[in-house]
Design an enzyme around this catalytic site. Structure first.
Site, mmCIF file in Angstrom:
data_model
loop_
_atom_site.group_PDB
_atom_site.id
_atom_site.type_symbol
_atom_site.label_atom_id
_atom_site.label_comp_id
_atom_site.label_asym_id
_atom_site.label_seq_id
_atom_site.Cartn_x
_atom_site.Cartn_y
_atom_site.Cartn_z
ATOM 1 N N GLY A 218 1.554 3.898 -1.314
ATOM 2 C CA GLY A 218 2.078 3.031 -2.362
ATOM 3 C C GLY A 218 1.775 1.580 -2.055
ATOM 4 N N SER A 219 2.596 0.707 -2.585
ATOM 5 C CA SER A 219 2.343 -0.727 -2.479
ATOM 6 C C SER A 219 2.641 -1.250 -1.080
ATOM 7 C CB SER A 219 3.192 -1.490 -3.493
ATOM 8 O OG SER A 219 4.563 -1.472 -3.117
ATOM 9 N N THR A 220 1.984 -2.360 -0.739
ATOM 10 C CA THR A 220 2.246 -3.004 0.550
ATOM 11 C C THR A 220 3.677 -3.492 0.632
ATOM 12 O OG1 THR A 220 -0.076 -3.660 0.795
ATOM 13 C CG2 THR A 220 1.549 -4.917 2.042
ATOM 14 N N ALA A 221 4.204 -4.024 -0.461
ATOM 15 C CA ALA A 221 5.583 -4.541 -0.457
ATOM 16 C C ALA A 221 6.576 -3.435 -0.117
ATOM 17 C CB ALA A 221 5.911 -5.155 -1.813
ATOM 18 N N THR A 222 6.433 -2.264 -0.739
ATOM 19 C CA THR A 222 7.328 -1.154 -0.441
ATOM 20 C C THR A 222 7.079 -0.639 0.970
ATOM 21 O OG1 THR A 222 7.396 -0.537 -2.779
ATOM 22 C CG2 THR A 222 8.093 1.123 -1.196
ATOM 23 N N GLY A 223 5.827 -0.634 1.394
ATOM 24 C CA GLY A 223 5.505 -0.201 2.743
ATOM 25 C C GLY A 223 6.211 -1.033 3.799
ATOM 26 N N GLU A 240 -0.405 4.399 3.773
ATOM 27 C CA GLU A 240 -1.627 4.056 3.030
ATOM 28 C C GLU A 240 -1.195 3.155 1.898
ATOM 29 O OE1 GLU A 240 -3.907 3.695 0.191
ATOM 30 O OE2 GLU A 240 -4.028 5.861 -0.118
#
Length: 466
Positions: A218-223, A240
């Site tokens: 998913g998104s970098t922010a959520t990661g 990823e």
């Protein structure tokens, strides 16, 4: 009742979150809305089922994956239709039927890999290395390739003897529910479970003390939030995350020969792919020819409702993503960039269709270049200095994929070696292979999936010396 209707009826509920077709606005029905308590219950069942799966041999677990592939293939057309209706992607092209087929193919490939166990011997020591199951894997997936990426998470986890609790995106839960229901016809009870819901369900899974490994796409922010949440329990992660992949065309390339692969490198799944090409650097000597060749492919690639067999491009999956793409393109046009095609959506028409958009003569610092658009809009940047283009490709804090386009393989390899990315393709972009490790660097995540290296990420090495 058709196969599709029966499949849909098996996963929808009378109440819950209503799911709509992003191409037409049609309601598909409701999806259950899970809670953190549901996560607790699923993890408890998964922990109870884990020892039985772990006791099976690699060969027995591989046979389970092969049977799961058979089950998917038996319902392939119904699964593809549900995926098309819920995610929006057309049946044809590298889309819904392709994705369902890839699910079966990935299961079969993962089943075929040799065990990663080995014995290291020298004159002084014999070390036996056995990769053992971690226990329960939490798998949080995205809405762009909901079935395929779920299989990317499930297949190696089960092959290595782990049970799995899946949390799908709230945008595409029915596709994942149907996929898991299908493979659970042949898998042992509670080996793979799904808990649908929103952010509270994802948070509960990512912080759960009973989760031994977390996989997230998913998104970098959520990661980043997941990394923070995992710190308390030191939960191992495979992430990823987002990308903003650069493609570099060299001055010896043949524009007509590469145009089709360039186009689909950028516009696969209507641009909604983490490892799609999202910015293209072209030498001044070939710039007009490449732009013209891409325009010809774009004009020959119809966009529309996914169930129409003629279409190969579909809508954006949700309104939030439509607004992101629309805003970035508007800003580029306002800055003076030249529109080759697209950039003029019909806001009154049903569905989240954003027209295939090619943007030329754009400032390399424009947000459409420096931010991930995740949609059908490709900025094409002119360069006169190859070193500058390489520097630009490496300048962002992401590094999932990249590509080099040239008629001289040795020259292309030389440029590829200077690019900062988990994968660099030569004369293609975004093609993944279940046998080849895949992952990102920088803010595109860490850990790898696929192949034997991916299997090792779903186990721990137990070393016996002596």
């Amino acid at each position: 009742m058709s196969d599709f209707s029966a499949l849909l009826e098996s996963v929808v509920t009378s109440e819950g979150q209503e799911i709509f077709n992003p191409a037409t606005g049609e309601s598909l029905g409701c999806c259950p809305v899970g809670t953190p308590a549901d996560v607790d219950a699923a993890v408890a069942r998964a922990r109870a089922a884990a020892p039985g799966l772990a006791q099976l041999s690699h060969e027995e677990r591989s046979e389970l994956l092969m049977r799961a592939a058979d089950a998917i293939e038996a319902k392939a057309e119904a699964l593809a239709e549900l995926l098309s209706r819920e995610q929006g992607k057309p049946l044809n092209g590298p889309n819904a039927r392709f994705e369902v087929g890839a699910c079966a193919g990935w299961l079969r490939a993962t089943a075929s890999f040799d065990s990663p166990d080995y014995v290291a011997v020298d004159a002084d020591v014999t070390a036996t290395v056995t990769y053992k199951p971690l226990g329960v894997v939490g798998a949080i997936g995205p809405w762009n390739w909901p079935m395929m990426i779920t299989i990317w998470q499930i297949a190696p986890a089960v092959r290595m003897g782990n049970t799995v609790v899946v949390k799908p995106s709230e945008y595409t839960p029915l596709s994942v529910l149907a996929l898991v229901k299908t493979i659970n016809e042949v898998l042992p009870q509670d080996v793979v479970q799904v808990v649908t819901g929103g952010g509270d369900v994802g948070a509960a899974l990512s912080t759960h003390a009973g989760i031994d490994k977390l996989m997230f796409t998913g998104s970098t922010a959520t990661g980043k939030k997941i990394v923070s949440a995992s710190a308390e329990g030191l939960t191992p992660l495979t992430l990823e995350l987002g990308g903003n992949d650069a493609g570099i065309v060299l001055d010896d390339a043949d524009p007509a020969a590469i145009a089709g692969d360039l186009f689909w490198g950028a516009f696969i799944n209507t641009g909604q792919t983490c490892a799609a090409m999202k910015r293209l650097y072209v030498p001044a000597s070939l710039y007009d020819a490449v732009c013209d060749a891409l325009l010809a492919v774009a004009e020959a690639s119809p966009m529309g409702v996914g169930l129409d067999e003629n279409n190969v491009l579909g809508p954006l999956q949700n309104k939030a993503q439509f607004d992101i793409v629309d805003g970035l393109v508007k800003e580029a046009v306002a800055s003076g960039a030249r529109v080759l095609t697209g950039a003029n959506p019909d806001y009154e028409a049903p569905g989240y269709f954003y027209p295939t958009t090619l943007i030329a003569d754009i400032d390399p610092e424009n947000p459409l270049v420096t931010e991930e658009q995740f949609g059908p809009a490709l900025p094409i940047i002119k360069y006169t200095d190859l070193d500058w283009a390489i520097e630009q490709a490496n300048s962002l804090d992401v590094g999932l994929g990249s590509s080099v386009w040239s008629s001289d393989r040795d020259r292309a390899l030389g440029v590829a070696s200077r690019l900062e990315a988990g994968t660099t393709w030569i004369n293609s972009h975004g093609a993944v292979d279940p046998r080849v490790p895949f992952g990102g660097i920088k803010s595109s995540g860490y850990g790898v999936e696929f192949g034997t290296e991916g299997l090792k990420g779903l186990a721990y090495p137990h070393i016996i010396n002596g």
